[in-house]
Design an enzyme around this catalytic site. Sequence first.
Site, PDB file in Angstrom:
ATOM      1  N   LYS B 190       1.386  -8.123   2.887  1.00  0.00           N
ATOM      2  CA  LYS B 190       0.774  -8.573   4.143  1.00  0.00           C
ATOM      3  C   LYS B 190      -0.690  -8.152   4.196  1.00  0.00           C
ATOM      4  O   LYS B 190      -1.532  -8.873   4.737  1.00  0.00           O
ATOM      5  CB  LYS B 190       1.549  -8.052   5.352  1.00  0.00           C
ATOM      6  CG  LYS B 190       1.031  -8.721   6.630  1.00  0.00           C
ATOM      7  CD  LYS B 190       1.925  -8.653   7.834  1.00  0.00           C
ATOM      8  CE  LYS B 190       1.390  -9.625   8.885  1.00  0.00           C
ATOM      9  NZ  LYS B 190       1.562  -9.145  10.261  1.00  0.00           N
ATOM     10  N   GLU B 272      -7.449  -2.076  14.914  1.00  0.00           N
ATOM     11  CA  GLU B 272      -6.442  -1.345  14.136  1.00  0.00           C
ATOM     12  C   GLU B 272      -6.986  -0.972  12.750  1.00  0.00           C
ATOM     13  O   GLU B 272      -6.433  -1.379  11.722  1.00  0.00           O
ATOM     14  CB  GLU B 272      -5.180  -2.196  14.024  1.00  0.00           C
ATOM     15  CG  GLU B 272      -4.558  -2.528  15.377  1.00  0.00           C
ATOM     16  CD  GLU B 272      -3.196  -3.188  15.249  1.00  0.00           C
ATOM     17  OE1 GLU B 272      -3.139  -4.392  14.905  1.00  0.00           O
ATOM     18  OE2 GLU B 272      -2.180  -2.493  15.473  1.00  0.00           O
TER      19      GLU B 272
END
Lengths: 310, 310
Positions: B190, B272
């Site tokens: 990912k 993030e």
Amino acid sequence: VRSYAVVGLGAVGGLYGGRLAAAGFPVHFLVRRDAEAIRAGGLHVRSVDGDRTVADVSVTDDPTAIPPVDVVLVATKTTSWESVAPVLGTLAGPGTVVVMLQNGLGVEERAAAAAPGATVLGGLCFVCARLEAPGRIDHVDYGTVNLAEHRADGAPAGVTDAVAAVAEDLTASGSAVVTNPDLVTARWKKLVWNIPYNGLSVVVGAGTDELMADPDARALVEVLMREVQAGASADGRTIDDAFVEQMLVDTERMTPYATSMRLDFDGGRPLEIDAIYRAPLARARAAGIAMPATEALARQLAFLDRRARA
Amino acid sequence: VRSYAVVGLGAVGGLYGGRLAAAGFPVHFLVRRDAEAIRAGGLHVRSVDGDRTVADVSVTDDPTAIPPVDVVLVATKTTSWESVAPVLGTLAGPGTVVVMLQNGLGVEERAAAAAPGATVLGGLCFVCARLEAPGRIDHVDYGTVNLAEHRADGAPAGVTDAVAAVAEDLTASGSAVVTNPDLVTARWKKLVWNIPYNGLSVVVGAGTDELMADPDARALVEVLMREVQAGASADGRTIDDAFVEQMLVDTERMTPYATSMRLDFDGGRPLEIDAIYRAPLARARAAGIAMPATEALARQLAFLDRRARA
């Protein structure tokens, strides 16, 4: 008294050429536009080191209208080289001294190709100045010109007669000059500053003060400087650690500085990515050295430049 | 019938939790704010795969008001972990299954530390959805959840009972699920997408379509993907070249996609960076692998994030 042609009447051409003209040197400016307006309004240099006005400025948009000169100062952006190269062929012949007041790497090589027989110098400008309006220059900080002679074989030329002569004139007109025996070292050293600050000032939209005050931006600046140091080393030039550290300290203490690339970006002008990034990247790559953070920054700039002009 | 607690009612918690609730599973949402408004107005999921409304939604801002559940879905941003960790200690005990619907690397490790004895899964969401207003989710594209179980030793866990159980429930509620025997490989894969597109979408302010259409941006995307591939390899996981190439092709064909980090940046929320950048960089560095373009991008993001919150 040596005579001068100045190609480009932006911040750099206007500042150094304007001082020469004000000091009594014969100076002829070549511009792409606004020749009449500048002739009518005069050349006005507002400078931290003293203002100058040249009321009777010799300025034209026709290179063939400029008489033979001893020295040609090239003060255009590297991005307009295609239109400047033929002009250089007109203005400079054997014996002419051509001074490249441009950023980046490889600019003297192409000048030498465009003006066969000319003596080519690099003139690295450490200056914060901008063109406010046609013929109106605002010089706010710094200003030293670092002069060195180009050699076809890339070896250090020493401080040649041509370097000494141009240094003498610039000094006489009130500009600070440093002469340098090795153009290639001088160019790489300037890149130690230009590669981090020019690019980051555009990509993250920040001044040198903001970059130095942020721990991550500052760390990235240093990574980029170390890559340039490695690139110089691959190109046979040693830049010692103390120079890099001094550059960080100096920039930290500097008046917040809008880089030339930031001014270009904000002004909608093309960015000097070839001269400041791609040429040194290619030089380092040819010597087997990767500059990955520099390459990433160059690609971000290329994206932003392409989008801005689309 | 397994019971669920969902921590966070943003786009991800609302979409997957809302579908579970609409399918009849007992689902209790924990939110930090707007509990009353959501209770009064209901939960509304508008989705390309079919709309759902949960009129009688169980939602509270008090973790002790939630009854014991079989499964806890953690659907908060990784940036709010400090407030989520103690909540997890309250909601999850030995035997509870905790599913981390978060981005990045290392999120299961810290969940395992916060919920001793719980079974921890990763749930990697490939989804384009956003929170429009409290209790109102807009799901515009994609949506598959990639489930895998975390093991303390980092080894592949295989498709465990817990993975199969959660997969069964999500599937029954209308969500697409892929189960994966190795969480670490799934997480690195990912990142092959997240590291280039999340960061560049913020730093150069561009959609995936613009990045893929520009030769320099696309080349930089690929450089970043190759660095993630090298990082995974250093972490003992093989991502083959075909996967990277397929990711490029898939993204090129994708509907233009606003990355989660771009949505966070535009919404003034913290980025993030720890989970998506610093954790993989640290993992690679510990194994002796440099990811220089990734690190440069992370530092640019850190600068922009810090400035935006100053």
